[in-house]
Design a protein around this motif. Sequence first.
Motif, short mmCIF file in Angstrom:
data_model
loop_
_atom_site.label_atom_id
_atom_site.label_comp_id
_atom_site.label_asym_id
_atom_site.label_seq_id
_atom_site.Cartn_x
_atom_site.Cartn_y
_atom_site.Cartn_z
N UNK A 109 39.82 39.63 44.52
CA UNK A 109 38.91 39.42 43.60
C UNK A 109 39.45 40.52 42.24
N UNK A 110 39.68 41.71 42.64
CA UNK A 110 39.93 42.90 41.92
C UNK A 110 41.08 42.53 41.25
N UNK A 111 42.27 42.27 42.07
CA UNK A 111 43.61 42.06 41.72
C UNK A 111 43.72 41.01 40.84
N UNK A 112 43.46 39.66 41.21
CA UNK A 112 43.35 38.44 40.58
C UNK A 112 42.62 38.23 39.39
N UNK A 113 41.39 38.41 39.63
CA UNK A 113 40.30 38.09 38.71
C UNK A 113 40.22 39.02 37.61
N UNK A 114 40.04 40.27 38.13
CA UNK A 114 39.61 41.24 37.32
C UNK A 114 40.82 41.83 36.60
N UNK A 115 41.79 42.25 37.22
CA UNK A 115 43.00 42.91 36.60
C UNK A 115 43.99 42.00 35.95
N UNK A 116 44.34 40.92 36.93
CA UNK A 116 45.57 40.31 36.34
C UNK A 116 45.03 39.02 35.45
N UNK A 117 43.64 38.68 35.54
CA UNK A 117 43.32 37.72 34.51
C UNK A 117 42.60 38.30 33.35
N UNK A 118 41.57 38.92 33.77
CA UNK A 118 40.80 39.72 32.39
C UNK A 118 41.38 40.90 31.78
N UNK A 119 41.61 41.81 32.78
CA UNK A 119 42.19 43.10 32.03
C UNK A 119 43.56 42.64 31.31
N UNK A 127 51.38 33.32 46.42
CA UNK A 127 50.98 33.33 44.94
C UNK A 127 50.38 34.36 44.67
N UNK A 128 49.33 34.77 45.27
CA UNK A 128 48.66 36.25 45.06
C UNK A 128 49.55 37.36 44.86
N UNK A 129 50.57 37.50 45.80
CA UNK A 129 51.47 38.65 45.73
C UNK A 129 52.48 38.43 44.38
N UNK A 130 52.76 37.35 44.09
CA UNK A 130 53.49 36.77 43.06
C UNK A 130 52.71 37.20 41.61
N UNK A 131 51.50 36.89 41.70
CA UNK A 131 50.65 37.30 40.55
C UNK A 131 50.60 38.77 40.34
N UNK A 132 50.53 39.54 41.40
CA UNK A 132 50.62 40.89 41.16
C UNK A 132 52.01 41.36 40.86
N UNK A 133 53.05 41.00 41.16
CA UNK A 133 54.62 41.13 40.75
C UNK A 133 54.50 40.96 39.29
N UNK A 134 54.17 39.93 38.78
CA UNK A 134 54.23 39.39 37.41
C UNK A 134 53.43 40.43 36.46
N UNK A 135 52.33 40.83 36.93
CA UNK A 135 51.30 41.75 36.44
C UNK A 135 52.03 43.04 36.02
#
Length: 888
Positions: free
Chosen positions: A642-652, A577-585
Amino acid sequence: MLEKTFDPKTAEPRLYEAWEQSGAFAPTDDPNAEPFSIVIPPPNVTGSLHIGHALNNTLQDVLIRFERMRGKAALWLPGTDHAGIATQNIVERQLAEAGNISRRDMGREAFVEKIWEWKAKSGGTIVNQLRRLGASCDWSRERFTLDEGLSAAVRKVFVQLHKEGLIYRDKRLVNWDPHFQTAISDIEVEQREVDGHYWHFAYPLEDGSGEIVVATTRPETMLGDTAVAVHPDDERYKHLVGKAVRLPIVNRPIPIIADEYPDPEKGSGAVKITPAHDFNDFQVGKRHNLPVINVFDDFAKINDNAPEDYRGLDRFAARKKVVEAFEALGLLREIEKTRHVVPHGDRSGAVVEPYLTDQWYVDAKTLAGPAIKAVEEGRTVFEPRNWDKTYFEWMRNIQPWCISRQLWWGHRIPAWYGPDGKPFVAETEEEARAAAREHYGRDETLKQDEDVLDTWFSSGLWPFSTMGWPDKTSDLARFYPTHTLITGFDIIFFWVARMMMQAIHFTGEVPFKRVFINALVRDAEGKKMSKSKGNVLDPLELVDEFGADALRFTLTAMSGQARDIKLSRQRIEGYRNFGTKLWNATRFCQMNGCARAEGFDPAALQVPLNRWIVGEAARTSQAVTKALDGCGFDEAAGLLYRFIWNVYCDWYVELAKPLLNGEDAAAKAETQATAAWALDVILTLLHPIMPFLTEELWVQTAGEGAARNHQGFLMTAPWPKLGEDLIDKAAEAEIGLIIAAVSEGRSVRAELNVPPGARPDLLVIEASPAQRDVLERSAPVICQTLRVASVQMAERAPDGAIPFVVEGATLALPVAAFIDLAAERARLTKEIATLASDVERTAKKLGNADFVARAPEEVVEENRERLAEAEAAKAKLEAALQRLSGVG
């Protein structure tokens, strides 16, 4: 535009084939590039990929990809081990199934040829499975322990050690597998707990004055007894020391001796001593110069050294007959049931016997000295550091190393015997014949030793023999010593120590500068995986189900858990799911026109949000680099998550939406370029752990915008070097305040069950002028992300408002109109009481020393985790209840 989802099944084989065909796995030929090499712990040629292999090889691949991207001449040298007993067993079994043919029916030459045929057809299985995992080995350098080059190295080492007196023949006890009729190493012995008996036998004193009682779990070995031992301080037997007993059945007098070995508190305090069939007894026998009488043959049947009635009997039939004979003689005193550990051959399943035979040995104690010193001096370091204690303990108590095996598959011992049994050790038969001619004064018929070498002998040369030693090859000059060895703790002695001993002796240098000991993989409950338990997780099935990247990230993220990794499908699914999150971003960026701008300068940005994400990327890059450089694989994975999911995908991404959809063209263009730049950094940093997904995103986004031109593969792209100058403290403070306000506001809403559709105002009660300015300017994004109607400045919190503090500023959410205060207080009170009960019950259990001592380790750990989770949840709900205490 990217597809909606990433399809590992089609992408992984396509990408791997492209990588391999490009030659990108080979080290760069740039003479100025710093060499960095690792050698694979060679898997058995018979093997298939198990979860331990998956962990070990994932970590190696993470490290080699990281160093390759850092511009080093990175070599990961692969290969397989011929695995003597395992491979021979497979082919023997196939022959038996095909036509009840034995190797002895075929003869040595034909049988070995049959094994080579099997190897050609089936021996590459695990190598292809490693490819599926993404292993970026330099396959052009692949080696096999029976390659001619490696075989020549083995012969040279054997001959030189023999000349130096460090290899010799001796008659000693070995672990003997009667099924295969060969000595086996300790690692091939499986200790199984079984039901058994202690038989208490009376041995009559020779002078007729009484008897002495001994107990044994192996009555058949009494046929080879040569003494009875008692402790010198045992008052019961002091008057008997020096006397003799008449050994029943055999009718042989044997002495009663005093030795420290017997335990006066155990059994009768007297023990039978059988030097030929017990490792401890063998040492007692040496101390007292006792006869050593072997009563077994190679098949563990009774031989001619025993009374005639027992000869030819299987050991277990002989056991029954011995017990019956003692009973008939009136000398069986007791039969006591017991559970005890019995050694078994891990492949044959046969009970292993300590067995006295002539074998070839290495003087390991002499070789161990320099290898111990190398670790003491830090020329080779263990990570984690505590493993050097295990290394020292084994090395300082090392015994002679039995290197001969009674097999046909392997490196045949380079020794030829003359008619009088004299051995001539040489690298070739011609050299042996010349030596024999000089010795005898004429040509004599020589016969080569039938035995082969222990596979650990050849694999002990692996770091330098694979690079062409003893020839002075360019690879040896450039890549030896290797840098890092990644392996399991269970072979520190069997492999790591032997590589250290042999490498230092023959090359004068340590074989590797660092040894990283990886954890063991267990199931989700912490239990050892086994087919009988049905809890084995097949890495290839997991790759099929979740993709290689998800498995790799899971193993990397969990690799720091001391000795054990608790692996579950749920964890792997979570990282998929983490990989999917990056794909969607990435898809979001594509849909919003985010593309790398020509001449993009991350230091020249104007928008605080963009300056913040650049700083976060720089800080993460530095931390990940440091972690991977120190083999902190789990730490690197955690930082990236943390950086990819929380910082980039969620907040940025969330905070960038108003800018991407806004009217400010300059801010929009800058955000599009920054989002693309940060995504490139993410793909680069994540690539060593998740190579397939990142490479696919790199390829798929390469054509976005004329200015964006990825050169070659991501796997050969340069590693990011982002300096401290990119970290903007002012932007950090500004975005940190927005994130804190939204996060804490969300917590308040969640804890108090504020409905998702409710839109209260966010009130700013107390804040500095700078904070008020930030919160006012950011009102649109705060309203959108926190689901509030507005951001308003206020003198105080009105009735029904929940205050909370972030970054020193006091904010409030008026929620009384949206919830039933009394019902919420009651709910929270009830949930807190339930958690308090759970905490008390679990704490009481963990406070019970008997439970902690007796319960399985995984059960104790599960209770500790449960207690920590319950305490954290209770504290959170108590804080929520406290918030409500001031609301009318």
